[in-house]
Design an enzyme around this catalytic site. Structure first.
Site, PDB file in Angstrom:
ATOM      1  N   ASN A   1       0.655  -3.080  -8.225  1.00  0.00           N
ATOM      2  CA  ASN A   1       2.024  -3.411  -7.821  1.00  0.00           C
ATOM      3  C   ASN A   1       2.993  -2.243  -7.960  1.00  0.00           C
ATOM      4  OD1 ASN A   1       2.270  -3.223 -10.578  1.00  0.00           O
ATOM      5  ND2 ASN A   1       3.078  -5.285 -10.889  1.00  0.00           N
ATOM      6  N   LYS A   2       2.513  -1.095  -8.426  1.00  0.00           N
ATOM      7  CA  LYS A   2       3.412   0.019  -8.709  1.00  0.00           C
ATOM      8  C   LYS A   2       3.737   0.815  -7.442  1.00  0.00           C
ATOM      9  CE  LYS A   2       3.776  -0.841 -13.073  1.00  0.00           C
ATOM     10  NZ  LYS A   2       3.044  -2.107 -13.143  1.00  0.00           N
TER      11      LYS A   2
END
Length: 404
Positions: A216-217
């Site tokens: 998700n980064k």
């Protein structure tokens, strides 16, 4: 060969929800995720090179190449790539000699991974309220707490400020306050690769800094993390402990125990290809935040996560604050309304001092800033690959919740 990096589980869909679409009578609407992976274009080539070389374990030329690229991106001279950001934090606690009974101080407004390794090592957590102008550790609260702790003769073993949603903590006064008492600082910068504070990269000035490359980064390897420092010895020690603490010998020799925290060359290859897109990803996420501001700024009772003058956030996630009295609807009502039409959103982190796992832990600072942010804050879809039309769908849905 196909490549599919799934979103981090903590930002996945609710149980029982199809991860790809939301189905309504007669149609299927693509689900809009909070922060899905966004491929840079060079991942397939890097993966082919790695697989063709035969290096897929935590070894081979791709790992030092990835570490060198992270060093350039963060400004840190020494970098150890490991299996996750949580593993990097664990190694950081270990190389700074955290022992059972020691105190670790950190921001209460963060994900549990910041403090979990320390608690698992037998340390005592203490939490600090946040600055309303940055949502990160309040240096004034820290200074007051350190003075009181010094008077008691019970200083923390270390302080761990947290960079939140792409926003750096104000490390300069934090490090200065800790230096006065000889307390080391480890920056949890997992959410802030590419962010700036006082013209410096995230984590700069801390004894150690940790970054995450989870799915998700802003830059992802599909997993992985790094521990960074200007202290070569600390990083070498972390690398040693992260590879089972094997001594130099023909046989397996161990003077202490370590961990299997190596990063696969396959993930390092993906991360290396992704890093070339860091600047463009930061620009894209900041543009997304600005479109939210443009589309929603006129709604009463709705405000946005601030950006202090001393910093530049990546806007990894765009976050709004909803005052139910002015907006006419509570945060949770807005979140549920978005979920019903296939738009993922999430409350801001629940403060750790409110978590049952840390019941009884002390909180320094009595302003209740973090608690208020949790009660009213909502993270919106912010993926750097999100199209304007998709974002317009979010804006329209939020406007539809307003009860003026």
């Amino acid at each position: 060969m196909s490549l599919n990096l799934l979103p981090d589980p903590e930002f996945g869909p609710p149980r029982g929800t199809d991860s790809a679409v939301i189905r309504f009578p007669g149609k299927a609407v693509p689900r809009l995720h909070l922060s899905p992976p966004h491929l840079a274009g060079g991942e397939m080539e890097a993966l082919r090179e790695t697989l063709d070389s035969g290096w897929v374990a935590p070894a081979g030329p791709m790992l030092p190449a990835f570490e060198a690229a992270v060093s350039r991106a963060t400004g840190f001279s020494h970098v150890a790539a490991v299996a996750s950001g949580t593993a990097a934090l664990h190694l950081g606690y270990r190389v700074l000699d955290l022992a059972p009974g020691d105190e670790v101080w950190t921001s209460t407004l963060t994900f549990v991974a910041t403090i979990a390794p320390a608690v698992q090592m037998g340390a005592t957590p203490r939490f600090l309220d946040v600055d309303p102008g940055s949502w990160t550790m309040d240096p004034n609260v820290l200074r007051t707490a350190l003075q009181a702790a010094a008077a008691r003769g019970r200083l923390p073993r270390m302080v761990v400020p947290v960079d939140l949603y792409g926003q750096c903590a104000d490390l300069e006064p934090i490090v200065a306050a800790c230096d006065r008492w000889g307390v080391p600082v480890m920056s949890d910068s997992a959410e802030a690769l590419g962010a700036l504070h006082r013209g410096r990269q995230a984590g700069a000035g801390a004894r150690l800094a940790v970054f995450s490359f989870n799915g998700n980064k802003i830059i992802t390897a599909g997993g992985g993390g790094v521990l960074c420092s200007e202290d070569e010895h600390l990083v070498a020690r972390a690398r040693f402990l992260g590879s089972q603490a094997k001594e130099t010998a023909a046989h397996y020799q161990h003077e202490t125990t370590g961990y299997s925290y190596g990063l696969s060359s396959v993930l390092a290859a993906v991360g290396l290809a992704q890093l070339s897109a860091l600047d463009s990803r930061v620009s894209a996420r900041r543009a997304i935040f600005q479109r939210y501001v443009t589309g929603l700024h006129d709604l009463p009772g709705l405000t946005f996560m601030p950006e202090p003058a001393w910093g530049r956030s990546t806007r990894w996630l765009s976050v709004i604050m909803i005052d139910p009295h002015g907006f006419g609807a509570e945060r949770e009502a807005v979140r549920r309304a978005l979920e019903l039409i296939g738009i993922e959103s999430r409350p801001v982190w629940k403060p750790l001092h409110l978590q049952p796992a840390f019941r009884g832990a002390s909180l320094f600072g009595n302003a209740g800033v973090a608690t208020s942010l949790f009660e009213r804050g909502l993270c919106l879809p912010s993926g750097s690959g999100m199209e304007p039309a998709q974002q317009a769908r979010v804006i329209e849905a939020i406007r539809g919740c307003w009860r003026g």
